[in-house]
Design an enzyme around this catalytic site. Structure first.
Site, PDB file in Angstrom:
ATOM      1  N   CYS A  29       0.841  -1.212   0.000  1.00  7.37           N
ATOM      2  CA  CYS A  29       0.000   0.000   0.000  1.00  7.37           C
ATOM      3  C   CYS A  29       0.874   1.260   0.000  1.00  7.37           C
ATOM      4  CB  CYS A  29      -0.901  -0.018   1.228  1.00  7.37           C
ATOM      5  SG  CYS A  29      -1.843   1.492   1.418  1.00  7.37           S
TER       6      CYS A  29
HETATM    7  N1  MHO Z   1      -6.109  -2.339   3.080  1.00 14.11           N
HETATM    8  C1  MHO Z   1      -5.897  -0.957   2.741  1.00 14.11           C
HETATM    9  C2  MHO Z   1      -5.355  -0.751   1.364  1.00 14.11           C
HETATM   10  C3  MHO Z   1      -5.193   0.659   1.035  1.00 14.11           C
HETATM   11  S1  MHO Z   1      -3.935   0.880  -0.016  1.00 14.11           S
HETATM   12  C4  MHO Z   1      -4.015   2.436  -0.607  1.00 14.11           C
HETATM   13  C5  MHO Z   1      -7.189  -0.202   2.953  1.00 14.11           C
HETATM   14  O1  MHO Z   1      -8.064  -0.209   2.099  1.00 14.11           O
HETATM   15  O2  MHO Z   1      -7.300   0.386   3.990  1.00 14.11           O
HETATM   16  O3  MHO Z   1      -4.123  -0.011  -1.136  1.00 14.11           O
END
Ligand code: MHO
Length: 173
Positions: A29
């Site tokens: 991420c």
């Molecule tokens: N599990 C994370 C991923 C965000 S990242 C920008 C969320 O959705 O909070 O891919």
């Protein structure tokens, strides 16, 4: 080269200052990865975006679907007189677990793969040497799965993804 679509925000234009260099990394991420590189002295700009895929101007939703081939990535602009590419590689390794294939913790999918997108042959050999050194160090119990590939178009992510963690902290303050 960072591709801006529509009226997405400004970023440092490397053509304006030939002493600055680009570096591109994917390590899960992009929110936390962006933050980690922002804190490095000699890094003048960090943009969150998408690279390594096969469609133009992807949206976050498209990339999340895992069908565009893109990885969440950061485009770092740095001053090599202040910080070396090798130091940026150290930040890259320490910011994620490079033994996880196509995931990073709870985030699963090829968009979360570990990858170094190199901009020239010097970066390629530094990245390969750094990866070998990490593998030989014995610090990791599984093989490093990080891809080292040539940098292609980098698509700037939606504005709400830029400085995302900063914005969160401000909201919660
Ligand atoms: N599990 C994370 C991923 C965000 S990242 C920008 C969320 O959705 O909070 O891919």
């Amino acid at each position: 080269m960072i591709m801006n679509s529509g009226s997405k925000g400004d970023s440092v234009d490397l053509r304006q200052d030939p002493t600055l260099k680009p570096a591109t990394f994917a390590a899960g991420c992009f929110w936390g990865v962006e933050q980690a590189f922002r804190d490095v002295r000699g890094v003048v700009d960090v943009v969150s975006g998408y690279t390594g895929g096969h469609v133009s101007d992807p949206t976050y939703e498209m990339v999340c679907s895992g069908t565009t081939g893109h990885a969440e990535a950061v485009s770092v602009t740095y001053n090599p007189a202040i910080v070396s590419y090798e130091s940026l590689l150290d930040v890259f390794w320490s910011t994620h677990d490079p033994t996880q294939l196509n995931r990073q913790g709870p985030d699963v999918g090829t968009q979360y793969r570990s990858a170094i997108f190199v901009h020239d042959e010097g970066q390629r050999s530094s990245a390969e040497a750094s990866k070998h050194e990490l593998e030989r160090s014995g610090r990791l119990s599984s093989p490093v799965v990080t891809e080292i590939v040539t940098a292609g178009p980098f698509w700037r992510a939606e504005e709400y993804h830029q400085r995302f963690l900063d914005k969160c902290h401000r909201r919660n303050a």
